[in-house]
Write a protein that holds these residues in place. Structure first.
Motif, PDB file in Angstrom:
ATOM      1  N   SER A 240      33.464  72.239 -78.800  1.00 26.05           N
ATOM      2  CA  SER A 240      32.344  71.970 -79.711  1.00 26.05           C
ATOM      3  C   SER A 240      32.031  73.197 -80.558  1.00 26.05           C
ATOM      4  N   ARG A 241      32.145  74.381 -79.946  1.00 25.66           N
ATOM      5  CA  ARG A 241      31.898  75.613 -80.705  1.00 25.66           C
ATOM      6  C   ARG A 241      32.964  75.808 -81.782  1.00 25.66           C
ATOM      7  N   ILE A 242      34.217  75.490 -81.448  1.00 26.26           N
ATOM      8  CA  ILE A 242      35.300  75.589 -82.433  1.00 26.26           C
ATOM      9  C   ILE A 242      35.023  74.664 -83.614  1.00 26.26           C
ATOM     10  N   ILE A 243      34.618  73.425 -83.304  1.00 26.54           N
ATOM     11  CA  ILE A 243      34.342  72.465 -84.367  1.00 26.54           C
ATOM     12  C   ILE A 243      33.188  72.953 -85.239  1.00 26.54           C
ATOM     13  N   ALA A 244      32.105  73.430 -84.593  1.00 28.13           N
ATOM     14  CA  ALA A 244      30.942  73.896 -85.346  1.00 28.13           C
ATOM     15  C   ALA A 244      31.302  75.078 -86.242  1.00 28.13           C
ATOM     16  N   ASN A 245      32.077  76.033 -85.709  1.00 32.62           N
ATOM     17  CA  ASN A 245      32.475  77.187 -86.509  1.00 32.62           C
ATOM     18  C   ASN A 245      33.394  76.781 -87.649  1.00 32.62           C
ATOM     19  N   ALA A 266      38.983  72.565 -92.269  1.00 30.82           N
ATOM     20  CA  ALA A 266      38.783  71.129 -92.082  1.00 30.82           C
ATOM     21  C   ALA A 266      39.811  70.562 -91.112  1.00 30.82           C
ATOM     22  N   ASP A 267      41.062  71.059 -91.197  1.00 31.13           N
ATOM     23  CA  ASP A 267      42.107  70.615 -90.262  1.00 31.13           C
ATOM     24  C   ASP A 267      41.763  71.022 -88.832  1.00 31.13           C
ATOM     25  N   ILE A 268      41.219  72.230 -88.670  1.00 35.90           N
ATOM     26  CA  ILE A 268      40.831  72.703 -87.339  1.00 35.90           C
ATOM     27  C   ILE A 268      39.725  71.816 -86.775  1.00 35.90           C
ATOM     28  N   ALA A 269      38.719  71.516 -87.607  1.00 38.43           N
ATOM     29  CA  ALA A 269      37.628  70.659 -87.156  1.00 38.43           C
ATOM     30  C   ALA A 269      38.133  69.274 -86.765  1.00 38.43           C
ATOM     31  N   SER A 270      39.054  68.728 -87.555  1.00 37.43           N
ATOM     32  CA  SER A 270      39.601  67.406 -87.256  1.00 37.43           C
ATOM     33  C   SER A 270      40.368  67.412 -85.938  1.00 37.43           C
ATOM     34  N   ALA A 271      41.187  68.463 -85.731  1.00 33.23           N
ATOM     35  CA  ALA A 271      41.932  68.566 -84.473  1.00 33.23           C
ATOM     36  C   ALA A 271      40.981  68.720 -83.290  1.00 33.23           C
ATOM     37  N   GLY A 272      39.902  69.474 -83.480  1.00 33.08           N
ATOM     38  CA  GLY A 272      38.918  69.630 -82.413  1.00 33.08           C
ATOM     39  C   GLY A 272      38.240  68.319 -82.069  1.00 33.08           C
ATOM     40  N   LEU A 276      38.082  66.438 -78.494  1.00 34.02           N
ATOM     41  CA  LEU A 276      36.857  65.959 -77.850  1.00 34.02           C
ATOM     42  C   LEU A 276      36.968  64.478 -77.500  1.00 34.02           C
ATOM     43  N   ALA A 277      37.579  63.697 -78.398  1.00 32.94           N
ATOM     44  CA  ALA A 277      37.762  62.271 -78.121  1.00 32.94           C
ATOM     45  C   ALA A 277      38.639  62.075 -76.890  1.00 32.94           C
ATOM     46  N   LEU A 278      39.677  62.925 -76.751  1.00 35.40           N
ATOM     47  CA  LEU A 278      40.550  62.832 -75.581  1.00 35.40           C
ATOM     48  C   LEU A 278      39.779  63.185 -74.308  1.00 35.40           C
ATOM     49  N   ILE A 279      38.943  64.214 -74.380  1.00 37.99           N
ATOM     50  CA  ILE A 279      38.122  64.586 -73.226  1.00 37.99           C
ATOM     51  C   ILE A 279      37.214  63.419 -72.841  1.00 37.99           C
ATOM     52  N   ASP A 280      36.596  62.784 -73.845  1.00 37.64           N
ATOM     53  CA  ASP A 280      35.734  61.625 -73.574  1.00 37.64           C
ATOM     54  C   ASP A 280      36.524  60.499 -72.934  1.00 37.64           C
TER      55      ASP A 280
END
Length: 448
Positions: A240-245, A266-272, A276-280
């Motif tokens: 979540s921190r990676i996505i926010a940053n 934007a690519d980093i946020a999308s991959a993050g 997260l979806a996989l973790i869920d």
């Protein structure tokens, strides 16, 4: 002004990373960027450096760049950690005027900051009824769990004040920007509503941080066993921190950036978000495979749930030119099932249909009652499935050779387990070249 001729300005923060004192020109820049003195640090690059210095106990220094609506600044920052907070020394301060941002860009930046600071977020339908809830603030455990259990009800029913009656029929703008209290929390929460096609995003932002104590997982994390208890909360925080940053970089909140680097962020946020979806998915997988898992059945309208799923995914379908043909208003199919889990299954089925239908195609969602059983069928115009693929499509981690779409191969497996746990079934009919028809069946509700 500081006596050291090399230092442009000094500032001081407390243990909660609030800026409690600041000399010019930092003080003016801080206020123009929306901050207050004393108040939270609103310059992301400075906040990151202060937090790191306080956490490590080491003196840190680096050059930072930032901007507000009027100026773009660059300065050398030295942060000296102390017993309670930090001392911030700034030198080589340079500022230059910038052209005002267009209103759309300002909205994007403001929303990115709201998402970063929110303690609770929720997806609402067009009547502001709850569809899904997520939270990270530990003092919102009671409110978050109540909202999760109350899917389908107005979010305002879960505020500490009984205020929903007087504003129930009001335009959503009447709520945006208001402050509410939530059961179990001593903090006040600012409301941010973001209109979407077919609903809203709700964000609740606290008026102050919690006391700086050792991190404690929320009960939401504690409820899950195995991965959910041990690994998922540990993974969620850094991802979540990676996505926010990455979002901070992408929206240039920390300062101007070349377009290629903004796209890379934007690519980093999308991959993050995929991670997260996989973790869920893995956490949900463990939940549905737990022998103690027991959904909370209720009286639901399967046609209404199908319309909500179509509304939530309408933008995604429009992006690919796909028409969603959902049940008509007034059409009703009473059923017995847990609203939130039924919606989860239908979002998966409709999302898959959109993903694998050709651009410009159509997805049909039909509901019916057969022999006191409620059914909803999602049909697409994709390539279809052979008999062998139909036998494997509900298997765990089965992706039928697909790659690059960010999927985990767990969606249909979890959906079938959820359907069966609610006393229903999930089946498929298909043939190569003729699309696929997935049917969710639940116990009917003759009294509905």
């Amino acid at each position: 002004m500081a006596s050291d001729p090399l230092i442009t300005a000094r500032a001081r923060t407390d243990a909660n990373d609030f800026l409690i004192e600041a000399e010019e020109p930092l003080a003016s820049f801080h206020r123009r960027a929306g901050g207050e003195l004393p108040g939270p640090i609103v310059t992301p690059a400075l906040l990151e450096l202060v937090r790191k210095a306080r956490r490590t106990g080491q003196r840190l220094s680096r050059a930072i760049r930032a901007q507000d609506s009027a100026e773009q600044i660059s300065t050398w920052v030295e942060v000296v950690p102390g017993r309670a907070g930090t001392i911030v020394n700034l030198s080589a301060w340079q500022a230059e005027d910038i052209a005002p941002l267009d209103p759309g860009a300002e909205d994007v930046q403001r929303l990115a900051l709201v998402r970063h600071m929110a303690g609770l977020s929720a997806r609402l339908d067009d009547a502001q009824r709850l569809l899904a809830v997520d939270w990270s603030a530990r003092d919102l455990d009671a409110a978050g769990e109540a909202m999760m259990a109350g899917a389908g009800r107005l979010w305002t029913e879960f505020t500490a004040q009984n205020v929903d009656e007087e504003r129930r029929g009001s335009d959503w703008r009447a709520w945006d920007g208001t402050v509410v209290a939530l059961p179990g929390s001593e903090r006040q929460w600012a409301v941010k509503l973001v209109p979407l096609r077919g609903g809203f995003e709700l964000y609740l932002v606290p008026d102050r941080p919690l006391p700086d104590v050792a991190p404690q997982p929320s009960r939401k994390a504690e409820r899950a066993a195995g991965l959910g208890r041990d690994i998922a909360p540990v993974l969620r925080q850094p991802v979540s921190r990676i996505i926010a940053n990455a979002e901070t970089i992408r929206t240039q909140l920390a300062g101007p950036l070349a377009e290629e680097y903004s796209n890379y962020a934007a690519d980093i946020a999308s991959a993050g978000e995929h991670l997260l979806a996989l973790i869920d998915d893995l956490t949900t997988l463990e939940m549905v495979e737990d022998e103690a898992f027991d959904p909370a059945p209720d009286h639901i309208d399967l046609a209404d749930v199908a319309r909500r799923a179509a509304g939530i995914l309408g933008v995604r379908a429009k992006e690919r030119g796909i028409v969603l043909d959902a049940p008509r208003e007034g059409e009703s199919v009473p059923a017995i099932g847990e609203f939130r889990r039924t919606l989860q299954v239908l979002l998966n089925l409709v999302g898959n249909a959109i993903r694998y239908s050709p651009e410009g195609g159509q997805v049909w969602i039909r509901v019916e009652t057969v022999d006191e059983r409620a059914r909803v069928t999602v049909a697409d115009q994709g390539e279809g499935l052979s008999l062998g693929e139909q036998a494997r499509v509900f298997a765990k981690f089965e992706r039928l050779g697909r790659s690059g779409d960010g999927g985990s191969g767990l969606g249909l497996y979890i959906s079938r387990r959820l359907a069966e746990a609610m006393g229903g079934a999930l089946t498929v009919e298909s043939a190569k070249g003729q699309g696929a028809r997935f049917t969710l069946e639940l116990p009917g509700n003759p009294e509905g």
